[in-house]
Design a protein around this motif. Structure first.
Motif, PDB file in Angstrom:
ATOM      1  N   ALA A 200       5.024  -1.138  14.244  1.00  0.00           N
ATOM      2  CA  ALA A 200       3.883  -1.968  13.864  1.00  0.00           C
ATOM      3  C   ALA A 200       3.954  -2.346  12.390  1.00  0.00           C
ATOM      4  O   ALA A 200       3.629  -3.476  12.010  1.00  0.00           O
ATOM      5  N   ARG A 201       4.406  -1.426  11.575  1.00  0.00           N
ATOM      6  CA  ARG A 201       4.531  -1.714  10.135  1.00  0.00           C
ATOM      7  C   ARG A 201       5.551  -2.817   9.890  1.00  0.00           C
ATOM      8  O   ARG A 201       5.328  -3.711   9.057  1.00  0.00           O
ATOM      9  N   VAL A 202       6.674  -2.781  10.596  1.00  0.00           N
ATOM     10  CA  VAL A 202       7.686  -3.830  10.454  1.00  0.00           C
ATOM     11  C   VAL A 202       7.088  -5.196  10.810  1.00  0.00           C
ATOM     12  O   VAL A 202       7.322  -6.194  10.117  1.00  0.00           O
ATOM     13  N   GLU A 203       6.302  -5.258  11.881  1.00  0.00           N
ATOM     14  CA  GLU A 203       5.712  -6.527  12.314  1.00  0.00           C
ATOM     15  C   GLU A 203       4.701  -7.053  11.291  1.00  0.00           C
ATOM     16  O   GLU A 203       4.677  -8.253  10.985  1.00  0.00           O
ATOM     17  N   VAL A 204       3.871  -6.164  10.746  1.00  0.00           N
ATOM     18  CA  VAL A 204       2.876  -6.589   9.764  1.00  0.00           C
ATOM     19  C   VAL A 204       3.561  -7.052   8.481  1.00  0.00           C
ATOM     20  O   VAL A 204       3.179  -8.080   7.886  1.00  0.00           O
ATOM     21  N   GLU A 205       4.579  -6.330   8.039  1.00  0.00           N
ATOM     22  CA  GLU A 205       5.304  -6.740   6.834  1.00  0.00           C
ATOM     23  C   GLU A 205       5.989  -8.086   7.035  1.00  0.00           C
ATOM     24  O   GLU A 205       6.033  -8.916   6.118  1.00  0.00           O
ATOM     25  N   HIS A 206       6.508  -8.327   8.242  1.00  0.00           N
ATOM     26  CA  HIS A 206       7.106  -9.626   8.542  1.00  0.00           C
ATOM     27  C   HIS A 206       6.053 -10.737   8.479  1.00  0.00           C
ATOM     28  O   HIS A 206       6.311 -11.829   7.936  1.00  0.00           O
ATOM     29  N   CYS A 207       4.856 -10.476   8.993  1.00  0.00           N
ATOM     30  CA  CYS A 207       3.777 -11.466   8.942  1.00  0.00           C
ATOM     31  C   CYS A 207       3.363 -11.755   7.500  1.00  0.00           C
ATOM     32  O   CYS A 207       3.101 -12.923   7.142  1.00  0.00           O
ATOM     33  N   MET A 208       3.311 -10.721   6.658  1.00  0.00           N
ATOM     34  CA  MET A 208       2.958 -10.948   5.261  1.00  0.00           C
ATOM     35  C   MET A 208       4.009 -11.809   4.563  1.00  0.00           C
ATOM     36  O   MET A 208       3.672 -12.653   3.714  1.00  0.00           O
ATOM     37  N   GLU A 209       5.271 -11.640   4.937  1.00  0.00           N
ATOM     38  CA  GLU A 209       6.329 -12.479   4.367  1.00  0.00           C
ATOM     39  C   GLU A 209       6.193 -13.932   4.828  1.00  0.00           C
ATOM     40  O   GLU A 209       6.279 -14.864   4.020  1.00  0.00           O
ATOM     41  N   LEU A 211       3.497 -15.452   5.877  1.00  0.00           N
ATOM     42  CA  LEU A 211       2.297 -16.045   5.273  1.00  0.00           C
ATOM     43  C   LEU A 211       2.543 -16.407   3.812  1.00  0.00           C
ATOM     44  O   LEU A 211       2.015 -17.418   3.325  1.00  0.00           O
ATOM     45  N   TYR A 212       3.326 -15.611   3.110  1.00  0.00           N
ATOM     46  CA  TYR A 212       3.629 -15.952   1.720  1.00  0.00           C
ATOM     47  C   TYR A 212       4.422 -17.251   1.634  1.00  0.00           C
ATOM     48  O   TYR A 212       4.214 -18.069   0.729  1.00  0.00           O
ATOM     49  N   TYR A 213       5.311 -17.469   2.591  1.00  0.00           N
ATOM     50  CA  TYR A 213       6.069 -18.715   2.596  1.00  0.00           C
ATOM     51  C   TYR A 213       5.200 -19.916   2.943  1.00  0.00           C
ATOM     52  O   TYR A 213       5.390 -21.006   2.409  1.00  0.00           O
ATOM     53  N   ARG A 214       4.247 -19.735   3.859  1.00  0.00           N
ATOM     54  CA  ARG A 214       3.563 -20.877   4.459  1.00  0.00           C
ATOM     55  C   ARG A 214       2.146 -21.118   3.967  1.00  0.00           C
ATOM     56  O   ARG A 214       1.628 -22.210   4.113  1.00  0.00           O
ATOM     57  N   ASP A 215       1.498 -20.092   3.423  1.00  0.00           N
ATOM     58  CA  ASP A 215       0.090 -20.207   3.013  1.00  0.00           C
ATOM     59  C   ASP A 215       0.016 -20.422   1.506  1.00  0.00           C
ATOM     60  O   ASP A 215       0.444 -19.578   0.721  1.00  0.00           O
ATOM     61  N   ALA A 216      -0.551 -21.560   1.091  1.00  0.00           N
ATOM     62  CA  ALA A 216      -0.627 -21.886  -0.339  1.00  0.00           C
ATOM     63  C   ALA A 216      -1.559 -20.962  -1.102  1.00  0.00           C
ATOM     64  O   ALA A 216      -1.517 -20.933  -2.331  1.00  0.00           O
ATOM     65  N   ARG A 217      -2.428 -20.226  -0.416  1.00  0.00           N
ATOM     66  CA  ARG A 217      -3.381 -19.338  -1.078  1.00  0.00           C
ATOM     67  C   ARG A 217      -2.962 -17.873  -0.990  1.00  0.00           C
ATOM     68  O   ARG A 217      -3.778 -16.978  -1.210  1.00  0.00           O
ATOM     69  N   SER A 218      -1.710 -17.614  -0.649  1.00  0.00           N
ATOM     70  CA  SER A 218      -1.253 -16.227  -0.511  1.00  0.00           C
ATOM     71  C   SER A 218      -0.547 -15.770  -1.785  1.00  0.00           C
ATOM     72  O   SER A 218      -0.353 -16.540  -2.729  1.00  0.00           O
ATOM     73  N   TYR A 219      -0.124 -14.501  -1.770  1.00  0.00           N
ATOM     74  CA  TYR A 219       0.435 -13.868  -2.959  1.00  0.00           C
ATOM     75  C   TYR A 219       1.450 -12.817  -2.508  1.00  0.00           C
ATOM     76  O   TYR A 219       1.271 -12.206  -1.447  1.00  0.00           O
ATOM     77  N   PRO A 220       2.522 -12.595  -3.283  1.00  0.00           N
ATOM     78  CA  PRO A 220       3.558 -11.659  -2.802  1.00  0.00           C
ATOM     79  C   PRO A 220       3.160 -10.191  -2.841  1.00  0.00           C
ATOM     80  O   PRO A 220       3.798  -9.371  -2.179  1.00  0.00           O
ATOM     81  N   LYS A 221       2.129  -9.822  -3.604  1.00  0.00           N
ATOM     82  CA  LYS A 221       1.695  -8.428  -3.642  1.00  0.00           C
ATOM     83  C   LYS A 221       0.576  -8.208  -2.628  1.00  0.00           C
ATOM     84  O   LYS A 221      -0.353  -9.013  -2.540  1.00  0.00           O
ATOM     85  N   TYR A 222       0.679  -7.119  -1.877  1.00  0.00           N
ATOM     86  CA  TYR A 222      -0.291  -6.882  -0.823  1.00  0.00           C
ATOM     87  C   TYR A 222      -0.535  -5.390  -0.630  1.00  0.00           C
ATOM     88  O   TYR A 222       0.170  -4.543  -1.187  1.00  0.00           O
ATOM     89  N   GLN A 223      -1.554  -5.091   0.165  1.00  0.00           N
ATOM     90  CA  GLN A 223      -1.905  -3.718   0.546  1.00  0.00           C
ATOM     91  C   GLN A 223      -1.663  -3.517   2.026  1.00  0.00           C
ATOM     92  O   GLN A 223      -1.730  -4.461   2.823  1.00  0.00           O
ATOM     93  N   LEU A 224      -1.427  -2.269   2.402  1.00  0.00           N
ATOM     94  CA  LEU A 224      -1.424  -1.868   3.809  1.00  0.00           C
ATOM     95  C   LEU A 224      -2.436  -0.740   3.978  1.00  0.00           C
ATOM     96  O   LEU A 224      -2.405   0.248   3.241  1.00  0.00           O
ATOM     97  N   GLY A 225      -3.348  -0.912   4.917  1.00  0.00           N
ATOM     98  CA  GLY A 225      -4.275   0.149   5.276  1.00  0.00           C
ATOM     99  C   GLY A 225      -3.896   0.710   6.635  1.00  0.00           C
ATOM    100  O   GLY A 225      -3.712  -0.050   7.587  1.00  0.00           O
ATOM    101  N   ILE A 226      -3.741   2.013   6.719  1.00  0.00           N
ATOM    102  CA  ILE A 226      -3.311   2.668   7.962  1.00  0.00           C
ATOM    103  C   ILE A 226      -4.297   3.760   8.311  1.00  0.00           C
ATOM    104  O   ILE A 226      -4.654   4.591   7.465  1.00  0.00           O
ATOM    105  N   ILE A 227      -4.766   3.749   9.556  1.00  0.00           N
ATOM    106  CA  ILE A 227      -5.569   4.863  10.068  1.00  0.00           C
ATOM    107  C   ILE A 227      -4.871   5.381  11.304  1.00  0.00           C
ATOM    108  O   ILE A 227      -4.661   4.655  12.273  1.00  0.00           O
ATOM    109  N   ASP A 228      -4.470   6.642  11.235  1.00  0.00           N
ATOM    110  CA  ASP A 228      -3.627   7.236  12.264  1.00  0.00           C
ATOM    111  C   ASP A 228      -4.288   8.510  12.783  1.00  0.00           C
ATOM    112  O   ASP A 228      -4.910   9.263  12.022  1.00  0.00           O
TER     113      ASP A 228
END
Length: 254
Positions: A200-209, A211-228
């Motif tokens: 799941a982490r790999v998939e979310v990190e891929h989505c953040m990448e 979105l950074y390419y395609r979303d003009a309002r995004s940013y390369p630094k991000y957070q991950l919140g995990i509840i396990d």
């Protein structure tokens, strides 16, 4: 005998306002309160997916002032208690306002000392009432909230928007990510319904990448919140998108 009678008892003259009882009078200049018509300082997409033992949420750290990338260290994924993570996109000031009274609610519940803690479905339901109430007053909170947690040991993921519209799902994305990241995460779940935390982490990190390419309002630094269910709650970051612009020279027409 030919004068026009008033509209109702002590009613206003044409072109003036009626002075309702028990309402604070406005000044003579007619300085009435105006509700915000649109958000001002905004944050963009959140990406969340449920895996076999919990939930993982990703969101960047940028708050934009209109189209200006103004604030670059605005965390919007927070730990509510040992059972809940809250994420928000939209107006950052409204998020801070909601976060403050959620924190006060947690303090009030801890003061009861009854051995019970707030559960994610309870917070999710409570937020729907608050946001719908503000919408009904024509003064909405300009946010999309994502509530993630463990309800009786099972992952729960729900979202509420500024109109009080709410639903729960195994994949929830807000903002531009609702159009781009949602298909990617649903495709991953279709291929393997019970993802592990690492997958799941790999998939979310891929989505953040993406979105950074395609979303003009995004940013390369991000957070991950995990509840396990085993590891508890953790907020990681700032992390950095593994960007690759080797193909940028071949993209034309923008």
């Amino acid at each position: 005998m030919f004068s026009t009678p008033p509209f109702w008892h002590n009613g206003p003259a044409p072109g003036t306002f009626y002075n309702f009882p028990n309402v604070q009078q406005q000044n003579q200049a007619g300085d009435f309160r105006q509700h915000s018509q649109s958000p001002v300082t905004t944050s963009t997409s959140l990406v969340a997916i449920a895996y076999d033992k919990g939930i993982i949420i990703g969101g960047d750290l940028l708050a934009s002032y209109g189209s200006l990338a103004r604030y670059t260290n605005c965390a919007r994924i927070v730990k509510v208690n040992n059972n809940i993570i809250l994420g928000a996109s939209g107006d950052y000031a409204d998020f801070q306002y909601v976060k403050d009274f959620i924190e006060q609610k947690i303090i009030s519940e801890e003061c009861l000392d009854d051995g019970l803690i707030l559960k994610p479905k309870s917070l999710y339901c409570w937020l729907t009432r608050i946001l719908y109430n503000r919408r009904s007053k024509m003064d909405p909170l300009w946010n999309n909230f994502v509530v993630a947690g463990l309800q009786d040991g099972l992952p729960f993921l729900g979202t509420v928007d500024k109109q009080g519209t709410a639903y729960s799902d195994r994949v929830i994305c807000t903002g531009y990510g609702a159009h781009i990241a949602t298909p990617l995460l649903r495709d991953a779940l279709d291929k393997k319904p019970q993802l592990t935390l690492a997958e799941a982490r790999v998939e979310v990190e891929h989505c953040m990448e993406v979105l950074y390419y395609r979303d003009a309002r995004s940013y390369p630094k991000y957070q991950l919140g995990i509840i396990d269910a085993e590891q508890g709650v953790s907020i990681e970051g700032p992390l950095h998108v593994a960007e690759n612009w080797n193909l940028a020279h071949s993209i034309k027409g923008y």
